[in-house]
Each structure stands twice: as C-alpha cells, then as structure tokens.
Design a protein around this motif. Structure first.
Motif, PDB file in Angstrom:
ATOM      1  N   GLY A 149      39.960  53.327 -25.765  1.00 12.95           N
ATOM      2  CA  GLY A 149      41.005  53.055 -24.787  1.00 12.95           C
ATOM      3  C   GLY A 149      40.526  52.960 -23.359  1.00 12.95           C
ATOM      4  N   TRP A 159      38.530  50.698 -22.136  1.00 17.58           N
ATOM      5  CA  TRP A 159      38.627  49.274 -21.812  1.00 17.58           C
ATOM      6  C   TRP A 159      39.881  48.720 -22.485  1.00 17.58           C
ATOM      7  CZ3 TRP A 159      34.945  47.404 -18.526  1.00 17.58           C
ATOM      8  CH2 TRP A 159      33.781  48.130 -18.404  1.00 17.58           C
ATOM      9  N   GLU A 160      40.588  47.846 -21.792  1.00 17.59           N
ATOM     10  CA  GLU A 160      41.801  47.255 -22.360  1.00 17.59           C
ATOM     11  C   GLU A 160      41.460  46.058 -23.240  1.00 17.59           C
ATOM     12  OE1 GLU A 160      44.908  46.377 -19.579  1.00 17.59           O
ATOM     13  OE2 GLU A 160      44.474  48.161 -18.403  1.00 17.59           O
ATOM     14  N   SER A 161      42.253  45.872 -24.277  1.00 20.11           N
ATOM     15  CA  SER A 161      42.206  44.689 -25.137  1.00 20.11           C
ATOM     16  C   SER A 161      40.817  44.396 -25.697  1.00 20.11           C
ATOM     17  CB  SER A 161      42.715  43.460 -24.367  1.00 20.11           C
ATOM     18  OG  SER A 161      44.004  43.684 -23.870  1.00 20.11           O
ATOM     19  N   TYR A 182      31.481  48.067 -25.927  1.00 19.48           N
ATOM     20  CA  TYR A 182      32.477  48.849 -25.195  1.00 19.48           C
ATOM     21  C   TYR A 182      32.546  50.289 -25.693  1.00 19.48           C
ATOM     22  CZ  TYR A 182      34.273  44.493 -23.257  1.00 19.48           C
ATOM     23  OH  TYR A 182      34.392  43.303 -22.599  1.00 19.48           O
TER      24      TYR A 182
END
Length: 162
Positions: A54, A56-58, A101
């Motif tokens: 969570g 980093w978004e998307s 990520y």
C-alpha cells in the motif's frame, strides 16, 4: 587442481535453480537468472499469498511484480535499471539489490548478464526489521560456499553487469 563449478553446473547438482521467463516464441533469453533453492521455495510458498503493502498506489500484486521483473531481466527487452522505484542498486562486497515496489532480491552477478539470487523478501519486512545487512551477508556466505569458477562475481556499474 580444485574443481570450481559454473552456475549451470550448480543447477545440474540441484544447488541453484534457473528461472525461466514466460518468453514469447519469437523471443530469446538474453540474460540468465539463477536462484538459491530457498528462494524458489519462497516463490512457491510465500509469494502467492502476498498483497501489495500500500505504500505505492495502483501497483500490481507482488507475484505479478516478480514475474515482470524476471521477464524484463531475462528478455533484456527493457533496461532493468529504469524500472520503478529503483530496480538495481550495487552494494558492498559485490552484492546487488533488485527491487520492485514491494520486493527485494539480493544476489550477485557471476558474469555480465548472469545474476544469482541468494535471498528475497518484502520491502516492508526488510525495512521494519533492518534485514538488508543480513541478506547481503547471506549472499557473500552463499557465494563463498558455491566456490564458483573465478572470478566468483563481477563488480562495476549497471552497464558493467548488464
């Protein structure tokens, strides 16, 4: 004379596992990625159950991030050093960290384009428990234990190892 194996010979002995990317029929392997059996076990037992942390978004799931990293590395199609957030960082003692990520892969380059992964974990666990130094030390121990054909690793900048 002392026998010193190559990564492919260590694979034949079951000490390393070569990771194949899901290449299209017109694509060919550009680089080689080997993992310690403990890493292969982590891929099958832990990775499928992970969710993105969570931060980093998307972003893709960690499993998809790993598949994408493997594909990009093996295919040579994309410059892996340009992957977000920062895909490669050389560390002391010839240990490199490949990043997605949510994941951290620790290993070394035996030859240009031949990467051996000794450890993998989530970015969150590595940060929360300060695991980076321990994983780098594990890489050095594994590398010394394999007693690879010299030199056991190469050093330099990204362009030197890719």
């Amino acid at each position: 004379m002392t026998y010193m194996p190559t990564p492919s010979e260590l694979e034949a002995q079951g000490q390393l596992v070569k990771i194949d990317a899901a290449l299209e029929e017109w694509e060919q392997e550009f680089r080689c990625l080997y993992v310690h059996p403990r890493v292969e076990n982590w891929f099958t037992s832990e990775l499928p159950n992970l969710d993105a942390d969570g931060f980093w978004e998307s972003v893709q799931s960690p499993e998809d991030q790993a598949e994408d990293l493997v594909y990009r590395f093996v295919s040579g199609e994309d410059d892996i050093a340009d992957l977000p957030p920062h895909s490669m960082q050389p560390k002391e003692a010839g240990v490199w960290e490949l990043c997605t990520y949510d994941l951290r892969f620790f290993g070394w380059f035996w030859r240009k384009g031949v990467f051996i992964v000794s450890a993998v974990d989530t970015a969150c666990r590595c940060k929360q428990h300060s695991l980076y130094a321990g994983y780098r030390e594990q890489c050095v121990r594994d590398r010394e234990g394999f007693d690879l054909t010299p030199p056991p690793f190469i050093t330099g900048e990204t362009s030197d190892v890719l």
